[in-house]
Scaffold this active site. Structure first.
Site, short mmCIF file in Angstrom:
data_model
loop_
_atom_site.label_atom_id
_atom_site.label_comp_id
_atom_site.label_asym_id
_atom_site.label_seq_id
_atom_site.Cartn_x
_atom_site.Cartn_y
_atom_site.Cartn_z
N TYR A 112 0.84 -1.20 0.00
CA TYR A 112 0.00 0.00 0.00
C TYR A 112 0.87 1.25 0.00
O TYR A 112 0.68 2.17 -0.81
CB TYR A 112 -0.91 -0.01 1.22
N GLU A 123 -1.40 16.18 9.80
CA GLU A 123 -2.37 15.36 10.49
C GLU A 123 -3.58 16.21 10.81
O GLU A 123 -3.45 17.24 11.48
CB GLU A 123 -1.76 14.78 11.77
N ASP A 170 -5.81 21.17 10.74
CA ASP A 170 -6.83 20.94 9.72
C ASP A 170 -6.20 21.25 8.36
O ASP A 170 -5.69 22.34 8.12
CB ASP A 170 -8.02 21.86 9.98
N ASP A 172 -3.46 10.76 1.73
CA ASP A 172 -3.79 9.51 2.42
C ASP A 172 -4.91 9.72 3.42
O ASP A 172 -4.98 9.06 4.46
CB ASP A 172 -2.54 8.97 3.13
N TYR A 223 -6.18 -6.08 3.24
CA TYR A 223 -7.49 -5.73 2.69
C TYR A 223 -8.19 -6.95 2.11
O TYR A 223 -9.40 -6.97 1.95
CB TYR A 223 -7.35 -4.68 1.60
N GLU A 245 -8.35 -7.81 -0.89
CA GLU A 245 -8.98 -7.42 -2.14
C GLU A 245 -8.02 -6.52 -2.91
O GLU A 245 -7.10 -5.94 -2.33
CB GLU A 245 -10.31 -6.69 -1.90
#
Length: 390
Positions: free
Chosen positions: A177, A220, A278, A299, A374, A376
């Site tokens: 990933y 973050e 933010d 992400d 995952y 998948e």
């Protein structure tokens, strides 16, 4: 007494239509041997339903469909003794059916028992709605922040797994990933300016720092008044995900070190800084200051499952992030992000339509990657500004 319940099943498909009364009579003695109280529902052309209740708190359903499907469901407390007793009971039912209807049995299917209400939750849905049972054997971390529930569970296969508000985010096994959302090894990050949006597990930051960038800024995010109207962000499957917060970093710093290494030990390093802010006002400020980056890695969340952008503010948030990211991306820079499960073609197509609605023309490519935890295939996007001087 154990708090969890064990749900065991036995499915038998006959090749011919079922004689419901004959099946019921043939199996009745097996249930009666368990000293269960019996209740019968005869729906004629719609088949039979027999329910059996035991004094020990367990119960069973026998459902016989006229077209040839026979279902047995048993629910009991989840302990080893009752689990063994249930398997022996289902063995008897299967053996009796084979004695009575062997030539007509087309298929016998017994699924692993589902344990419900256990202290350790092992069941998580995939993005396209399939149920997956993980080999979870320990709750490593489980805390509620002001924004979301944060779990880190240990899997025998995948190592520690970060789960945010019920959404599987990343496991220690999931380097694929991180590599995919960084460009799959095709990019040269040496002396580059990089902006990471989200990434609270620290995996992306840890891998990029190894590549000697000039500076990495990781944002973050937390919910502010401005951001709250967009916080219906749907991640992998029908879950509301709120933005990563300090507690995610704290948990990953301690329990996801195979993923983040030591980069989260200090929020400021020689070539990186982590800001708990933010991202929307920060991106707006950077755009106003004309601060530009070689790479922007988003992400924050997967492509929404909702396919109604006019009705879902998630898409408005997504377009805002895209537009602002393009404004801080250098003309020859690249924007990386995850998409979603490869099976969600409608949502992915809709995301690609959104790319044509940005303030500047862009081009994109995509890559399909197998992310181990995952279970998948997952789609990743690379977006860049379209050259207008050609």
């Amino acid at each position: 007494m154990a708090a969890a319940a064990r749900h065991s099943t036995l499915d038998i498909m006959l090749s011919a239509t079922a004689d419901c009364n004959a099946i019921f009579k043939g199996l009745q003695s097996i249930f009666q041997e368990q000293e269960m109280t019996e209740t019968i529902h005869n729906w004629g052309d719609l088949g039979y339903l027999a329910t059996y209740v035991n004094k020990n708190g367990s119960f069973a359903n026998l459902r016989i469909y006229p077209h040839g499907l026979v279902l047995v469901d048993v629910q009991s407390y989840n302990d080893m003794k009752r689990g063994e007793e249930t398997q022996q009971f289902l063995n008897k039912v299967e053996e009796r059916m084979k004695e009575l209807f062997n030539k007509d049995i087309k298929r016998v299917k017994r699924l692993p028992a589902i344990v419900r209400g256990d202290a350790i939750d092992r069941y998580w849905p995939t993005a396209d709605g399939r149920l997956v049972e993980y080999d979870i054997d320990e709750v490593v971390y489980d805390e509620d922040s002001a924004y979301q529930n944060i779990k880190i569970l240990h899997s025998k296969q995948f190592g520690n797994i970060l789960i945010l508000s019920g959404d599987v985010n990343l496991a220690e096994s999931d380097l694929a990933y991180t590599q995919a959302i960084m460009g799959s090894g095709k990019e040269d990050y040496t002396d580059k300016e990089v902006l990471i949006l989200g990434g609270g597990d620290g995996g992306i930051l840890y891998e990029i720092v190894k590549l000697k960038p000039k500076m990495v800024t990781m944002k973050e995010c937390y919910n502010t008044i401005e951001h709250n109207k967009y916080n219906k962000m749907i991640a992998r499957f029908l879950t509301v995900i709120k933005n990563i917060d300090q507690m995610v970093i704290d948990g990953c710093r301690k329990y996801m070190r195979k993923t983040c290494g030591d980069v989260l030990d200090n929020l400021n390093g020689d070539c990186y800084q982590v800001l708990i802010e933010d991202c929307i006002p920060v991106l707006k400020r950077y755009a106003k200051e004309e601060r530009m980056f070689d790479y922007v890695i988003n992400d924050l969340t997967a492509v929404p499952i909702s396919t109604s952008p006019e009705e879902d503010s998630t898409w408005e948030f997504l377009r805002m992030i895209l537009d602002l990211s393009m404004k801080v991306l250098k003309p020859d820079g690249k924007y990386f992000t995850q998409g979603n499960c490869v099976n969600l073609t409608e949502a992915l197509n809709l995301y690609e339509e959104q790319l044509s609605r940005l303030y500047c023309p862009v081009e994109f490519s995509k890559e399909v990657v197998c992310v181990p935890s995952y279970m998948e295939l997952w789609v990743f996007y690379t977006v860049w500004k379209k050259r207008t001087d050609v």
